[in-house]
Write an enzyme that holds these catalytic residues in place. Structure first.
Site, PDB file in Angstrom:
ATOM      1  CG  ASP A  13      -1.765  -1.247   1.330  1.00 37.72           C
ATOM      2  OD1 ASP A  13      -2.233  -1.721   0.281  1.00 37.72           O
ATOM      3  OD2 ASP A  13      -1.905  -1.778   2.443  1.00 37.72           O
ATOM      4  CE  LYS A  16       3.142  -2.346  -4.448  1.00 38.99           C
ATOM      5  NZ  LYS A  16       2.871  -2.032  -3.032  1.00 38.99           N
ATOM      6  N   GLY A  40      -4.150  -4.120  -4.458  1.00 33.25           N
ATOM      7  CA  GLY A  40      -5.109  -3.095  -4.892  1.00 33.25           C
ATOM      8  C   GLY A  40      -4.301  -1.870  -5.255  1.00 33.25           C
ATOM      9  CG  HIS A  41      -1.224  -1.876  -7.598  1.00 32.11           C
ATOM     10  ND1 HIS A  41      -0.306  -2.475  -8.417  1.00 32.11           N
ATOM     11  CD2 HIS A  41      -0.905  -2.274  -6.343  1.00 32.11           C
ATOM     12  CE1 HIS A  41       0.518  -3.207  -7.678  1.00 32.11           C
ATOM     13  NE2 HIS A  41       0.165  -3.106  -6.423  1.00 32.11           N
ATOM     14  CD  GLN A 224       0.836  -8.648  -2.686  1.00 30.24           C
ATOM     15  OE1 GLN A 224       1.622  -9.325  -3.322  1.00 30.24           O
ATOM     16  NE2 GLN A 224      -0.375  -8.389  -3.115  1.00 30.24           N
TER      17      GLN A 224
HETATM   18  P1  IMP Z   1      -2.740 -12.801   1.399  1.00 29.45           P
HETATM   19  O1  IMP Z   1      -1.625 -12.476   0.476  1.00 29.45           O
HETATM   20  O2  IMP Z   1      -4.068 -12.350   0.903  1.00 29.45           O
HETATM   21  O3  IMP Z   1      -2.755 -14.225   1.840  1.00 29.45           O
HETATM   22  O4  IMP Z   1      -2.495 -11.949   2.752  1.00 29.45           O
HETATM   23  C1  IMP Z   1      -1.334 -12.165   3.565  1.00 29.45           C
HETATM   24  C2  IMP Z   1      -0.978 -10.897   4.310  1.00 29.45           C
HETATM   25  O5  IMP Z   1      -0.507  -9.928   3.366  1.00 29.45           O
HETATM   26  C3  IMP Z   1      -2.140 -10.223   5.033  1.00 29.45           C
HETATM   27  O6  IMP Z   1      -1.630  -9.577   6.189  1.00 29.45           O
HETATM   28  C4  IMP Z   1      -2.623  -9.172   4.047  1.00 29.45           C
HETATM   29  O7  IMP Z   1      -3.273  -8.113   4.688  1.00 29.45           O
HETATM   30  C5  IMP Z   1      -1.308  -8.753   3.425  1.00 29.45           C
HETATM   31  N1  IMP Z   1      -1.477  -8.279   2.053  1.00 29.45           N
HETATM   32  C6  IMP Z   1      -1.690  -9.014   0.946  1.00 29.45           C
HETATM   33  N2  IMP Z   1      -1.761  -8.234  -0.143  1.00 29.45           N
HETATM   34  C7  IMP Z   1      -1.582  -6.981   0.287  1.00 29.45           C
HETATM   35  C8  IMP Z   1      -1.523  -5.718  -0.379  1.00 29.45           C
HETATM   36  O8  IMP Z   1      -1.629  -5.604  -1.599  1.00 29.45           O
HETATM   37  N3  IMP Z   1      -1.321  -4.638   0.422  1.00 29.45           N
HETATM   38  C9  IMP Z   1      -1.153  -4.746   1.772  1.00 29.45           C
HETATM   39  N4  IMP Z   1      -1.183  -5.888   2.413  1.00 29.45           N
HETATM   40  C10 IMP Z   1      -1.399  -7.004   1.694  1.00 29.45           C
END
Ligand code: IMP
Length: 423
Positions: A13, A16, A40-41, A224
């Site tokens: 977040d 990017k 979520g970009h 991420q």
């Molecule tokens: P998952 O990738 O959905 O399994 O989530 C694993 C961890 O990564 C969790 O703490 C999510 O909140 C975090 N996470 C996954 N994708 C994002 C992102 O795009 N932005 C921020 N946190 C993320």
């Protein structure tokens, strides 16, 4: 031509999407290399706000080619929704959006497995976005996955059935209540697959190799952030892919010696969504102000993000692991109004002050040590040149550059494309 990388240096977040969108004018190809619809970009331009999940952030530039690389995991249902939302922009998607045959597919049962696994963890839950990311990467490394290229084979539906049946028995293994109607989910899935099949599938490593050889400029877009990397992040509270620079090599088939610039993006403070340790987290009105002014809500899940001061110990670590060559500082405008700004420069770990990220940063092991700096009161959002920056912001930037030993080339002062100041 070398391939440049753009990566988040914190827990995701960082902004990017906005920076890729801003930089796309300098590139012919934007390529996503890992993650999936957990991302979520957010992009803002011409008064429009748009959130992308799987599609690369160069999609709004008519001349840019956007590649979804082999390291990405695709949920056809979410992908279709993204395409539907793009319809209003009249983009020639079949020409400007190319999908790697080696990218893996997220099945409806992957999402269910994610939910079952999280529910079974109780208090130890990761805080996953529940998009099926973990189970899909598990099937990839377990050599059971279904890839985009399989959709071109006649037996893919049999493969699908065998895998989905296996998943159902795994779901039953978890001792959790999960209500679902698989037939319903599959109806949407198969419909969405038909839409996906209309797009252009490519052997993306070969495509990118030839493009590079022919002088095309390529920007690899990460999702991420580095502290969510499966190897280098705050395990197990991480995502299931390599979000760091090395992930661009495996997620696109780019050799390490073909990497050029590594752009590292960070917020002027820190946020985290989901569970896991966060040494500079604030539980007071300062944290509340950051969340409110910064509109810190997850772009994918809508969950409020946890907020805290900038953590230079963690940021230095990310700069190091990625080999960052230029930094971009986002959301400096959100810090306007604080009398004092704190920056974490060390941790007290097992009674000793340290400046590197240790194995375990759980709160019982780590206390943040802060330096304090003067804040700034001016509204930065209307500024368009560094000459307009208040002295205390310049001092903040100079302090970070000295500590991180990398120049800060862009300072973002608002969500819109135009609120971007080059240094
Ligand atoms: P998952 O990738 O959905 O399994 O989530 C694993 C961890 O990564 C969790 O703490 C999510 O909140 C975090 N996470 C996954 N994708 C994002 C992102 O795009 N932005 C921020 N946190 C993320």
């Amino acid at each position: 031509m070398a391939v440049d990388l753009l990566l988040g240096l914190q827990w995701g977040d960082e902004g990017k999407g906005k920076i890729v969108d801003v930089l796309t004018n300098n590139y012919d190809i934007i390529a996503r290399f890992q993650g999936g619809p957990n991302a979520g970009h957010t992009l803002e331009f011409d008064g429009i706000k748009h959130v992308l999940h799987t599609i690369p952030s160069g999609i709004f530039h008519k001349n840019a080619i956007n590649v979804v690389g082999n390291g990405v995991v695709i949920d056809p249902v979410i992908f279709k929704k993204e395409l539907d939302n793009l319809e209003q922009f009249q983009l020639d998607i079949t020409k400007t959006l190319l999908i790697s045959r080696k990218a893996h597919l997220i099945l409806p049962t992957h999402r269910l497995l994610d939910a079952a696994s999280e529910a079974s963890k109780g208090k130890a839950k990761i805080g996953s976005t529940l998009k099926g990311i973990g189970p899909t990467y598990m099937d990839k490394t377990g050599r059971n996955g279904i890839r985009v290229g399989d959709l071109e084979m006649s037996d893919w539906e049999e493969k699908y059935r065998a895998l989905a049946d296996k998943h159902e028995s795994m779901i039953a293994y978890y001792d959790v209540q999960l209500e679902y109607d698989l037939e319903d989910l599959e109806k949407d899935f198969f419909e969405a697959v038909e839409v996906l099949k209309k797009l252009t599938f490519i052997d993306s490593e070969e495509y990118l190799y030839q493009a590079r050889k022919n002088g095309k400029k390529i920007l690899a877009e990460g999702a991420q952030g580095s502290l969510l990397d499966i190897d280098f992040g705050t395990y197990p509270f991480v995502t299931s892919s390599n979000t760091t620079a090395a992930g661009a090599c495996t997620g696109l088939g780019i050799a390490p010696n073909q990497i050029g610039e590594v752009f590292g993006i960070f917020k002027a403070y820190t946020t985290r969504v989901g569970s896991g340790p966060f040494p500079t987290e604030l539980f007071d009105s300062d944290g509340e102000t950051m969340g409110r002014v910064g509109n810190e809500f997850g772009a994918t899940t809508g969950r409020p993000r946890r907020c805290g001061w900038l953590d230079l110990v963690a940021l230095k670590y990310a700069v190091q692991v990625n080999g960052v060559t230029a930094l971009m500082m986002m959301k400096g405008d959100v810090l306007s109004g604080f009398d004092t700004i704190k920056v974490c420069t060390a941790y007290v770990y097992k009674g000793k002050e340290i400046t590197h990220l240790p194995y375990n940063i759980e709160p019982e092991n780590v206390t943040a040590v802060y330096s304090e700096m003067n804040g700034w009161q001016q509204d930065l959002t209307k500024m368009d040149h560094i000459d307009q920056f208040p002295d205390s912001l310049n001092a903040y930037i100079a302090f970070l550059e000295k500590e991180l030993e990398v120049p800060i080339k862009i300072v973002s002062v608002g969500p819109d494309r135009t609120q971007t100041i080059h240094r």
